[in-house]
Design a protein around this motif. Structure first.
Motif, PDB file in Angstrom:
ATOM      1  N   CYS A  14       0.836  -1.201   0.000  1.00 31.79           N
ATOM      2  CA  CYS A  14       0.000   0.000   0.000  1.00 31.79           C
ATOM      3  C   CYS A  14       0.874   1.256   0.000  1.00 31.79           C
ATOM      4  O   CYS A  14       1.716   1.428   0.882  1.00 31.79           O
ATOM      5  CB  CYS A  14      -0.904  -0.022   1.229  1.00 31.79           C
ATOM      6  SG  CYS A  14      -1.738   1.515   1.590  1.00 31.79           S
ATOM      7  N   ASN A  15       0.659   2.130  -0.964  1.00 35.80           N
ATOM      8  CA  ASN A  15       1.441   3.374  -1.038  1.00 35.80           C
ATOM      9  C   ASN A  15       1.198   4.270   0.177  1.00 35.80           C
ATOM     10  O   ASN A  15       2.141   4.871   0.695  1.00 35.80           O
ATOM     11  CB  ASN A  15       1.128   4.131  -2.320  1.00 35.80           C
ATOM     12  CG  ASN A  15       1.715   3.454  -3.541  1.00 35.80           C
ATOM     13  OD1 ASN A  15       2.678   2.711  -3.447  1.00 35.80           O
ATOM     14  ND2 ASN A  15       1.123   3.707  -4.689  1.00 35.80           N
ATOM     15  N   LEU A  16      -0.036   4.374   0.635  1.00 32.61           N
ATOM     16  CA  LEU A  16      -0.335   5.178   1.827  1.00 32.61           C
ATOM     17  C   LEU A  16       0.381   4.615   3.049  1.00 32.61           C
ATOM     18  O   LEU A  16       0.983   5.358   3.823  1.00 32.61           O
ATOM     19  CB  LEU A  16      -1.848   5.242   2.078  1.00 32.61           C
ATOM     20  CG  LEU A  16      -2.278   5.924   3.376  1.00 32.61           C
ATOM     21  CD1 LEU A  16      -1.846   7.391   3.395  1.00 32.61           C
ATOM     22  CD2 LEU A  16      -3.788   5.793   3.567  1.00 32.61           C
ATOM     23  N   GLU A  56     -10.160  -9.958   8.602  1.00 37.48           N
ATOM     24  CA  GLU A  56     -11.147  -9.274   9.449  1.00 37.48           C
ATOM     25  C   GLU A  56     -10.614  -7.945   9.981  1.00 37.48           C
ATOM     26  O   GLU A  56     -11.383  -7.081  10.367  1.00 37.48           O
ATOM     27  CB  GLU A  56     -11.557 -10.166  10.617  1.00 37.48           C
ATOM     28  CG  GLU A  56     -12.319 -11.398  10.173  1.00 37.48           C
ATOM     29  CD  GLU A  56     -12.745 -12.268  11.330  1.00 37.48           C
ATOM     30  OE1 GLU A  56     -12.774 -11.783  12.475  1.00 37.48           O
ATOM     31  OE2 GLU A  56     -13.055 -13.442  11.080  1.00 37.48           O
ATOM     32  N   VAL A  57      -9.294  -7.817  10.050  1.00 39.38           N
ATOM     33  CA  VAL A  57      -8.668  -6.594  10.572  1.00 39.38           C
ATOM     34  C   VAL A  57      -7.816  -5.989   9.466  1.00 39.38           C
ATOM     35  O   VAL A  57      -6.671  -6.373   9.281  1.00 39.38           O
ATOM     36  CB  VAL A  57      -7.791  -6.900  11.823  1.00 39.38           C
ATOM     37  CG1 VAL A  57      -7.140  -5.629  12.341  1.00 39.38           C
ATOM     38  CG2 VAL A  57      -8.601  -7.570  12.910  1.00 39.38           C
ATOM     39  N   ASP A  58      -8.395  -5.068   8.709  1.00 40.14           N
ATOM     40  CA  ASP A  58      -7.692  -4.397   7.613  1.00 40.14           C
ATOM     41  C   ASP A  58      -7.073  -3.135   8.198  1.00 40.14           C
ATOM     42  O   ASP A  58      -7.662  -2.065   8.145  1.00 40.14           O
ATOM     43  CB  ASP A  58      -8.688  -4.062   6.507  1.00 40.14           C
ATOM     44  CG  ASP A  58      -8.008  -3.568   5.253  1.00 40.14           C
ATOM     45  OD1 ASP A  58      -6.785  -3.749   5.121  1.00 40.14           O
ATOM     46  OD2 ASP A  58      -8.706  -2.981   4.405  1.00 40.14           O
ATOM     47  N   SER A  59      -5.885  -3.301   8.793  1.00 41.48           N
ATOM     48  CA  SER A  59      -5.381  -2.222   9.630  1.00 41.48           C
ATOM     49  C   SER A  59      -3.878  -2.268   9.788  1.00 41.48           C
ATOM     50  O   SER A  59      -3.252  -3.311   9.635  1.00 41.48           O
ATOM     51  CB  SER A  59      -6.029  -2.378  11.018  1.00 41.48           C
ATOM     52  OG  SER A  59      -5.463  -1.516  11.963  1.00 41.48           O
ATOM     53  N   LYS A  72      -6.092  -0.343  14.041  1.00 37.57           N
ATOM     54  CA  LYS A  72      -6.848   0.781  13.499  1.00 37.57           C
ATOM     55  C   LYS A  72      -6.471   2.105  14.160  1.00 37.57           C
ATOM     56  O   LYS A  72      -5.290   2.408  14.310  1.00 37.57           O
ATOM     57  CB  LYS A  72      -8.351   0.496  13.581  1.00 37.57           C
ATOM     58  CG  LYS A  72      -8.756  -0.746  12.806  1.00 37.57           C
ATOM     59  CD  LYS A  72     -10.245  -0.918  12.777  1.00 37.57           C
ATOM     60  CE  LYS A  72     -10.603  -2.155  11.972  1.00 37.57           C
ATOM     61  NZ  LYS A  72     -12.028  -2.216  11.688  1.00 37.57           N
ATOM     62  N   SER A  73      -7.473   2.899  14.551  1.00 33.30           N
ATOM     63  CA  SER A  73      -7.189   4.236  15.081  1.00 33.30           C
ATOM     64  C   SER A  73      -6.440   4.168  16.410  1.00 33.30           C
ATOM     65  O   SER A  73      -5.645   5.059  16.718  1.00 33.30           O
ATOM     66  CB  SER A  73      -8.470   5.055  15.228  1.00 33.30           C
ATOM     67  OG  SER A  73      -9.342   4.483  16.180  1.00 33.30           O
ATOM     68  N   ASP A  74      -6.654   3.100  17.187  1.00 32.49           N
ATOM     69  CA  ASP A  74      -5.892   2.956  18.436  1.00 32.49           C
ATOM     70  C   ASP A  74      -4.399   2.868  18.137  1.00 32.49           C
ATOM     71  O   ASP A  74      -3.584   3.494  18.814  1.00 32.49           O
ATOM     72  CB  ASP A  74      -6.336   1.712  19.217  1.00 32.49           C
ATOM     73  CG  ASP A  74      -7.685   1.872  19.893  1.00 32.49           C
ATOM     74  OD1 ASP A  74      -8.050   3.011  20.245  1.00 32.49           O
ATOM     75  OD2 ASP A  74      -8.368   0.849  20.091  1.00 32.49           O
ATOM     76  N   VAL A 108     -11.084   5.131   5.093  1.00 35.65           N
ATOM     77  CA  VAL A 108      -9.799   5.373   4.431  1.00 35.65           C
ATOM     78  C   VAL A 108      -9.155   4.041   4.039  1.00 35.65           C
ATOM     79  O   VAL A 108      -8.664   3.875   2.914  1.00 35.65           O
ATOM     80  CB  VAL A 108      -8.853   6.217   5.317  1.00 35.65           C
ATOM     81  CG1 VAL A 108      -7.466   6.318   4.692  1.00 35.65           C
ATOM     82  CG2 VAL A 108      -9.439   7.600   5.546  1.00 35.65           C
ATOM     83  N   ALA A 109      -9.158   3.075   4.957  1.00 36.85           N
ATOM     84  CA  ALA A 109      -8.548   1.762   4.682  1.00 36.85           C
ATOM     85  C   ALA A 109      -9.214   1.088   3.483  1.00 36.85           C
ATOM     86  O   ALA A 109      -8.532   0.499   2.640  1.00 36.85           O
ATOM     87  CB  ALA A 109      -8.644   0.871   5.918  1.00 36.85           C
ATOM     88  N   LYS A 110     -10.525   1.189   3.399  1.00 35.63           N
ATOM     89  CA  LYS A 110     -11.260   0.562   2.309  1.00 35.63           C
ATOM     90  C   LYS A 110     -10.903   1.173   0.954  1.00 35.63           C
ATOM     91  O   LYS A 110     -10.901   0.489  -0.069  1.00 35.63           O
ATOM     92  CB  LYS A 110     -12.760   0.709   2.568  1.00 35.63           C
ATOM     93  CG  LYS A 110     -13.641   0.099   1.520  1.00 35.63           C
ATOM     94  CD  LYS A 110     -15.098   0.313   1.867  1.00 35.63           C
ATOM     95  CE  LYS A 110     -15.984  -0.159   0.742  1.00 35.63           C
ATOM     96  NZ  LYS A 110     -17.377   0.159   0.975  1.00 35.63           N
ATOM     97  N   ASN A 111     -10.578   2.449   0.949  1.00 40.12           N
ATOM     98  CA  ASN A 111     -10.320   3.171  -0.305  1.00 40.12           C
ATOM     99  C   ASN A 111      -8.843   3.446  -0.579  1.00 40.12           C
ATOM    100  O   ASN A 111      -8.523   4.086  -1.580  1.00 40.12           O
ATOM    101  CB  ASN A 111     -11.098   4.494  -0.287  1.00 40.12           C
ATOM    102  CG  ASN A 111     -12.580   4.259  -0.349  1.00 40.12           C
ATOM    103  OD1 ASN A 111     -13.098   3.834  -1.370  1.00 40.12           O
ATOM    104  ND2 ASN A 111     -13.264   4.499   0.758  1.00 40.12           N
ATOM    105  N   ARG A 112      -7.943   2.985   0.274  1.00 38.53           N
ATOM    106  CA  ARG A 112      -6.535   3.384   0.174  1.00 38.53           C
ATOM    107  C   ARG A 112      -5.883   2.996  -1.148  1.00 38.53           C
ATOM    108  O   ARG A 112      -5.089   3.753  -1.689  1.00 38.53           O
ATOM    109  CB  ARG A 112      -5.736   2.851   1.358  1.00 38.53           C
ATOM    110  CG  ARG A 112      -5.542   1.357   1.388  1.00 38.53           C
ATOM    111  CD  ARG A 112      -4.845   0.924   2.682  1.00 38.53           C
ATOM    112  NE  ARG A 112      -4.509  -0.471   2.693  1.00 38.53           N
ATOM    113  CZ  ARG A 112      -5.304  -1.435   3.144  1.00 38.53           C
ATOM    114  NH1 ARG A 112      -6.497  -1.127   3.609  1.00 38.53           N
ATOM    115  NH2 ARG A 112      -4.912  -2.682   3.127  1.00 38.53           N
TER     116      ARG A 112
END
Length: 134
Positions: A14-16, A56-59, A72-74, A108-112
């Protein structure tokens, strides 16, 4: 493997995510973090040890060895807290429930890949940065 360093697991194609890792590396003045791609052998091993299913955890995942792991955000807010300086101010968002923060994170994760693109293979660290990667 070092157990005193916090480990950031990231999507290596992932570039991001790669840009975020570069951002953290530049600001990690206390040398707190080590890095591994989720797709790497080390990343897969660390995920398996913690029973984390990446389907299940796209993070991004932050592992604090012997303490906990964050997703994720944590994870992002914990990293900001360690970087310090002005980035420490972002930890005020910990007051917002994770379920609400993660709505934005998941969007954001879904669209990165669509927004930032994707590499064909994981990032290869430069010789200067190689010691920071597991």
């Amino acid at each position: 493997m070092e157990t005193t360093k916090k480990i950031i697991l990231f999507d290596g194609v992932c570039n991001l995510c790669n840009s975020s890792v570069q951002f953290v590396i530049k600001r990690d003045k206390k040398d707190v973090f080590r890095y591994a791609a989720l797709q790497s052998e080390v990343g897969q091993s660390l995920l398996a040890e913690r029973n984390i299913d990446t389907s299940e955890v796209d993070s991004i995942i932050l592992i604090d060895p012997g303490v906990a792991y964050y997703t994720k955000s944590d994870a992002a807010l914990e990293i900001c807290g360690e970087i310090g300086g002005a980035w420490l101010a972002l930890t005020v968002f910990k007051w917002i429930p994770a379920s609400i923060r993660n709505i934005v994170y998941d969007f954001v994760a879904k669209n990165r890949y669509r927004w930032y693109g994707k590499k064909d293979q994981c990032m290869i660290p430069t010789p200067e940065l190689k010691a920071k990667f597991l």
